[in-house]
Design an enzyme around this catalytic site. Structure first.
Site, PDB file in Angstrom:
ATOM      1  CB  SER A   1     -67.271  19.127  46.706  1.00 16.22           C
ATOM      2  OG  SER A   1     -68.540  19.038  47.568  1.00 16.22           O
TER       3      SER A   1
ATOM      4  CG  ASP B   1     -66.911  24.833  51.999  1.00 18.59           C
ATOM      5  OD1 ASP B   1     -66.179  24.283  51.688  1.00 18.59           O
ATOM      6  OD2 ASP B   1     -67.739  23.229  51.797  1.00 18.59           O
TER       7      ASP B   1
ATOM      8  CG  HIS C   1     -65.828  20.051  51.790  1.00 14.37           C
ATOM      9  ND1 HIS C   1     -66.454  21.274  51.120  1.00 14.37           N
ATOM     10  CD2 HIS C   1     -65.733  18.914  50.958  1.00 14.37           C
ATOM     11  CE1 HIS C   1     -67.675  20.409  50.145  1.00 14.37           C
ATOM     12  NE2 HIS C   1     -66.689  19.137  49.514  1.00 14.37           N
TER      13      HIS C   1
HETATM   14  N1  ARG Z   1     -72.209  17.299  52.323  1.00 18.96           N
HETATM   15  C1  ARG Z   1     -70.738  17.889  51.959  1.00 18.96           C
HETATM   16  C2  ARG Z   1     -70.304  16.393  50.937  1.00 18.96           C
HETATM   17  O1  ARG Z   1     -70.950  15.352  51.006  1.00 18.96           O
HETATM   18  C3  ARG Z   1     -69.865  18.046  53.113  1.00 18.96           C
HETATM   19  C4  ARG Z   1     -68.598  17.436  53.671  1.00 18.96           C
HETATM   20  C5  ARG Z   1     -68.058  18.228  54.254  1.00 18.96           C
HETATM   21  N2  ARG Z   1     -67.974  19.051  55.940  1.00 18.96           N
HETATM   22  C6  ARG Z   1     -68.675  18.068  56.772  1.00 18.96           C
HETATM   23  N3  ARG Z   1     -69.103  18.889  57.943  1.00 18.96           N
HETATM   24  N4  ARG Z   1     -68.640  16.915  56.972  1.00 18.96           N
HETATM   25  O2  ARG Z   1     -68.712  16.439  51.026  1.00 18.96           O
HETATM   26  N1  ASP Z   2     -70.535  17.661  49.375  1.00 17.97           N
HETATM   27  C1  ASP Z   2     -69.911  16.313  48.318  1.00 17.97           C
HETATM   28  C2  ASP Z   2     -68.977  16.876  47.935  1.00 17.97           C
HETATM   29  O1  ASP Z   2     -67.820  17.052  48.705  1.00 17.97           O
HETATM   30  C3  ASP Z   2     -71.093  17.023  46.817  1.00 17.97           C
HETATM   31  C4  ASP Z   2     -72.345  16.733  47.207  1.00 17.97           C
HETATM   32  O2  ASP Z   2     -72.200  15.456  47.450  1.00 17.97           O
HETATM   33  O3  ASP Z   2     -73.732  16.963  46.888  1.00 17.97           O
HETATM   34  O4  ASP Z   2     -68.219  15.847  46.252  1.00 17.97           O
END
Ligand code: ARG
Ligand code: ASP
Length: 722
Positions: free
Chosen positions: A657, A223, A87
């Site tokens: 991330s 990921d 991502h």
């Molecule tokens: N929750 C994770 C973060 O905040 C992954 C976000 C990307 N993935 C998604 N399905 N939107 O970055």
């Molecule tokens: N998914 C988040 C990021 O892209 C990480 C988190 O919020 O735990 O940095």
């Protein structure tokens, strides 16, 4: 009287011996030697503080970098190979994708250096060294200064410190406030701009589970993506050139094949974006009662409308998948934060803390003088702040952040319209116009008129119904009076007259940006909606919001200092501010609710269990199914199982991330990419029982590169430790 005294002593004793919470904390690398190393070693770490952060010798920090503008990455070979999340690489992968070469759908693997793809605009940033510059930053500051004077003086001081630190080298530098402005640290950095795309699995692996599984455990998302840093012949940063060669780092991470086990020590080294751990109860109340519920409601609508159109048409699915993911990501986190904070009784906890704090303040005249009005002052600011913050966020949601799409698109033309109207230089005009040409083409590639019309009607209606009149842009006067709040009719009248969905028409103007034509755009009803929203923001919302924020800043600085005096024996960490931090904890499952006990890892078997070709997020590629059936997991399996993800108690947030997850020996065991649902409130309050970071097991990464992609040659440059 005696009783009251006893109670007071008890309160003091309670707060002073308040333990540092389990695995809470994001620590400053430079201070680990002083603050953390002993505890870390007691918990199992086999390294010294110097192995983690050193200015004099190669250390772990030399293998960690900022990837792009908001993620972390780590080096895993002597030839500049880096690992981050899928991502995080998503935009680069998408940019290289066309119908013929759809790398998002099919994945991509460069089979030699020659096949690696350049990414103009993508950079990685290394920290060379950091320094506490508080004394110099605060030179000449006194308590009589206004907040504004103070800021100006600090920024002057900092400019000097930066110039001196950079000293005409190719390094860059910046200074960031810590502990709400009670301390300042300098960061000297080296930026590399030739970063090439090496490989990524298909989205059906790299984004497996999609938004359905996002922020959740158990998780099965592969990921990750791979890039390579290139440098000039002297191993220094350089703009892209075919003559550049793979960067040779002083340090990269060895990779462990041993896996991780319950209670194993782990640490995460990366760039957490922002946290708010020391705010007063008013802040939590504002977010959870005033702001988030309204934002969640408006995004419910956006997601519902996008989802309906995406399900009905595969073309719209591709066009809106990235927008949907971005709307969904914070939406889901807000819901999780409210739940988690409620469950923790966070407001009551903060209030109890504040009562103890006030009693301590009242017990000493000097503290009373310094901090006596702190909480009432906070209350005054938060009385108004919530409304302005909500208004700011709401107007953004409706008009500028994946809302009424044409309105935010039209806003991009404001600068060109201005330049042409004021007869600015032809160079400026043509440069602005040519930038808009690529922006326009990009916009229409991902634009569906009928989806946008639905969003427009629904979001304008929300704004008309949920915002008080003072926070509605002036076009609403017309909507209420002339259109009788018939938002559908209003939309028809706007879309009948606007040209902003006419790509050819816009490109024609941009290729010949003359006054008469731009005047048409200026008078376009969509542009006028933009202007009315912009006037409201700039004329009414921002001035007051900024004034309140400035007041808050000064209160936060005081409150932070006061908390540190109040809890003398507690070791504090500064809130995240997108600077390099280290978190440490241990591998652990958790109990999310009654009768449910989550294990600490997931496996490939779980991916097969979720498989459903009818559901986009769970459509497992055939090749992966075959590999599962054959059980051919090579050296990457543990007791016959292919581990996929694992959780641990490391304190992380957005920006972490892609961060390396490292074992007690300093070897890479995982890549951090998310947090588990029950603990996403950790940005405001950490609960060691429920807060877990989610990482990809490094052995699954290797398995995919080797067995799935057939790019095993990449493993040759890595240092695999059995
Ligand atoms: N929750 C994770 C973060 O905040 C992954 C976000 C990307 N993935 C998604 N399905 N939107 O970055
Ligand atoms: N998914 C988040 C990021 O892209 C990480 C988190 O919020 O735990 O940095």
């Amino acid at each position: 009287m005696i009783r009251r005294k006893l109670l007071f002593i008890w309160i003091i004793a309670f707060v002073s011996f308040f333990p540092v919470f389990g695995d809470e904390g994001m620590w400053i690398p430079m201070l680990i030697e002083k603050l953390n190393i002993q505890e870390m070693q007691e918990k199992g770490l086999k390294l010294s503080a110097e192995d983690i952060y050193s200015v004099n010798k190669a250390s772990m920090k030399d293998a960690v970098m900022i990837f792009g503008g908001g993620c972390t990455a780590e080096l895993i070979s002597a030839e500049g190979l880096l690992l981050t999340n899928h991502h995080c690489g998503y935009r680069s992968i998408q940019k290289h994708s066309t119908v013929e070469h759809d790398y998002l759908t099919n994945g991509f693997w460069a089979m030699s250096h020659k096949e690696e793809l350049p990414n103009p605009g993508l950079k990685v940033t290394f920290l060379k060294w950091m320094e506490d510059v508080t004394g110099k930053s605060l030179e000449g500051i006194n308590s009589g200064m206004s907040e504004k004077e103070r800021e100006e003086r600090i920024s002057e001081n900092n400019q000097k410190i930066i110039t001196e630190a950079v000293n005409n080298s190719h390094f860059s530098a910046h200074i960031e406030p810590f502990f709400a402005g009670n301390q300042y640290f300098l960061f000297v950095e080296e930026v590399f701009r030739d970063v090439r795309f090496v490989g990524a699995p298909p989205s059906s692996i790299g984004k497996f589970g999609g938004d359905t599984d996002n922020w959740m455990w158990p998780r099965h998302t592969g990921d990750f993506s791979l890039f390579r840093i290139y440098a000039n012949k002297n191993n220094e940063p350089a703009e892209f050139s075919p003559d550049n060669v793979p960067y040779e780092p002083v340090k990269f991470f060895p990779i462990s094949l041993k896996g991780i086990h319950p209670d194993d020590f782990t640490m995460v080294f990366g760039y957490p974006g922002s946290t708010y751990e020391y705010v007063p109860s008013y802040h939590i109340k504002m977010l959870t009662k005033e702001v988030y519920p309204k934002l969640i409601d408006i995004r419910d609508k956006k997601l519902e409308l996008m989802n309906a159109d995406m399900s009905a048409d595969p073309k719209v699915r591709i066009q809106y998948s990235s927008k949907y993911a971005s709307v969904s990501n914070s939406w889901k986190r807000w819901i999780g934060e409210i739940n988690g904070l409620d469950k923790l009784d966070a407001i009551a906890k903060k209030q109890a803390f504040e009562n103890g704090f006030m009693a301590w303040v009242a017990s000493d005249p000097a503290s009373q003088k310094k901090y006596g009005t702190l909480l009432p002052d906070y209350r005054n600011v938060y009385n108004d702040l919530g409304r302005y913050r909500l208004a700011r966020d709401y107007i953004n949601e409706v008009f500028f952040r994946n809302g009424a799409e044409l309105v935010s698109f039209s806003s991009k033309f404001a600068n060109l319209i201005d330049l042409v109207e004021n007869e600015d230089s032809p160079e400026k005009v043509s440069s602005a116009a040519s930038q808009l040409i690529s922006l326009t083409e990009g916009f229409f590639k991902d634009y569906n008129l009928s989806t946008d019309k639905k969003l427009f009607v629904a979001l304008m209606k929300k704004c008309g119904e949920n915002m008080p009149a003072e926070f509605q842009p002036s076009v609403f006067i017309n909507i209420h009076s002339k259109f009788n709040d018939d938002y559908g009719k209003y939309m028809e009248s706007v879309y009948k007259k606007t040209s902003f969905f006419n790509e050819d028409f816009l490109l024609e103007i941009l290729n010949n940006p003359v006054k008469s034509k731009l005047k048409k755009l200026k008078n376009d009803p969509v542009f006028q909606i933009f202007e009315s929203a912009d006037d409201l923001m700039k004329g009414k919302i921002y001035p007051e919001y900024s004034r309140l924020s400035l007041e808050l800043k000064s209160l936060n600085r005081k409150y932070m200092a006061a908390q540190m005096e109040y809890q003398k024996d507690k070791i504090f960490y500064s809130d995240a501010n997108f600077t390099l931090r280290l978190s440490y904890g241990s591998v652990k499952g958790y109990i999310p609710k009654d009768a449910v006990n989550f294990k600490y890892y997931t496996t490939l078997k779980g991916i097969i269990e979720k498989d459903n070709p009818q559901i986009y997020d769970y459509d497992v590629p055939d090749k992966l199914k075959e590999l599962y059936k054959s059980g051919d997991f090579g050296q990457y399996a543990e007791n016959g199982e292919m581990h996929v993800c694992f959780i641990a108690t490391n304190h992380t947030t957005g920006g972490n991330s892609g961060s390396p997850v490292v074992n007690a020996e300093g070897q890479l065991v995982g890549v951090n990419f998310d947090r588990a649902w029950e603990g996403v409130m950790s940005d405001l309050m950490f609960n060691p029982d429920q807060c877990r970071n989610i990482s990809l097991d490094i052995r699954y990464v290797l398995f995919l590169i080797d067995k799935f992609a057939g790019a095993g040659y990449l493993l040759d440059e890595m240092d695999l430790v059995e």
